[in-house]
Motif scaffolding. Sequence first.
Motif, PDB file in Angstrom:
ATOM      1  N   PRO A  48     -13.873  94.682  44.664  1.00 13.25           N
ATOM      2  CA  PRO A  48     -13.714  93.348  44.735  1.00 13.25           C
ATOM      3  C   PRO A  48     -13.852  92.439  43.393  1.00 13.25           C
ATOM      4  N   PRO A  49     -13.127  91.220  43.087  1.00 14.47           N
ATOM      5  CA  PRO A  49     -13.323  90.605  41.935  1.00 14.47           C
ATOM      6  C   PRO A  49     -14.288  89.638  42.223  1.00 14.47           C
ATOM      7  N   THR A  50     -14.687  89.087  40.944  1.00 17.13           N
ATOM      8  CA  THR A  50     -16.032  88.426  40.743  1.00 17.13           C
ATOM      9  C   THR A  50     -15.462  86.858  40.459  1.00 17.13           C
ATOM     10  N   LEU A  51     -15.514  85.671  41.356  1.00 19.82           N
ATOM     11  CA  LEU A  51     -14.942  84.564  40.900  1.00 19.82           C
ATOM     12  C   LEU A  51     -16.104  83.888  39.923  1.00 19.82           C
ATOM     13  N   ILE A  52     -15.610  83.492  38.829  1.00 19.93           N
ATOM     14  CA  ILE A  52     -16.468  83.113  37.779  1.00 19.93           C
ATOM     15  C   ILE A  52     -16.524  81.375  37.881  1.00 19.93           C
ATOM     16  N   THR A  63      -7.457  75.891  38.617  1.00 23.79           N
ATOM     17  CA  THR A  63      -7.549  76.925  37.654  1.00 23.79           C
ATOM     18  C   THR A  63      -8.776  77.604  38.036  1.00 23.79           C
ATOM     19  N   VAL A  64      -8.472  78.893  38.364  1.00 23.51           N
ATOM     20  CA  VAL A  64      -9.893  79.845  38.773  1.00 23.51           C
ATOM     21  C   VAL A  64      -9.882  81.209  37.912  1.00 23.51           C
ATOM     22  N   LYS A  65     -11.135  81.224  37.187  1.00 24.09           N
ATOM     23  CA  LYS A  65     -11.416  82.213  36.421  1.00 24.09           C
ATOM     24  C   LYS A  65     -12.016  83.451  37.035  1.00 24.09           C
ATOM     25  N   VAL A  66     -11.620  84.722  36.952  1.00 25.59           N
ATOM     26  CA  VAL A  66     -12.019  85.829  37.898  1.00 25.59           C
ATOM     27  C   VAL A  66     -12.070  86.945  36.819  1.00 25.59           C
ATOM     28  N   ASN A 168     -17.484  86.990  45.600  1.00 25.85           N
ATOM     29  CA  ASN A 168     -18.038  85.966  46.027  1.00 25.85           C
ATOM     30  C   ASN A 168     -17.271  84.589  46.333  1.00 25.85           C
ATOM     31  N   ALA A 169     -18.079  83.589  46.806  1.00 29.22           N
ATOM     32  CA  ALA A 169     -17.175  82.419  47.142  1.00 29.22           C
ATOM     33  C   ALA A 169     -17.654  81.240  46.432  1.00 29.22           C
ATOM     34  N   LEU A 170     -16.516  80.553  45.940  1.00 32.33           N
ATOM     35  CA  LEU A 170     -16.906  79.043  45.178  1.00 32.33           C
ATOM     36  C   LEU A 170     -16.416  77.978  46.179  1.00 32.33           C
TER      37      LEU A 170
END
Length: 173
Positions: A48-52, A63-66, A168-170
């Motif tokens: 899974p990716p990690t949302l930064i 804009t989402v950094k991943v 993770n969730a943002l």
Amino acid sequence: MVAEETPRSSRAKMNIALFFPRQFSLLLVLVLALGCTNYSTTASVQAPPTLISITNNGNSNFTVKVRAQNPEFIFQGYRLYSGTTENLAQNPTDLNIGASCFLAQATVVQPIEYTFEIDESTNPNTTGVSCRIFATLTPGTYIAMRTLGLAVNLQNSTSSFKVSMSSNALIVP
């Protein structure tokens, strides 16, 4: 005294030399195709990716950094999910309802950072954006992502997407 080879005997040796590699190759293919029973029918698990971070750019544009690692050749892209709670974003009732972003095939083994633009319009990507996800986000809701992998069923020649565990969730600003 050394006996000289006749043209006929050298042709016979050449034919034998060409015959054996062909027959050996055919035999090897048959052994592998018919004799190999140690294969897996379990689909590969994608990381899974990690949302930064998530930034509101105005006009329902985010804009989402991943940060993600995609070493598999079956890697296809990502799917974004949103929900009113963290749990609903990470565990939607239907894994097919998210907004998808398909990336070009990557052979990257090391983790890299992606920049996704989330916008409801069909505008082209801005500079530095890896992919645009066409979705509408509401401030105060949560987002999560999953990696998409290609799952191919050789028994009935079908393919589908297999999704990873949730990121993770943002919370959307």
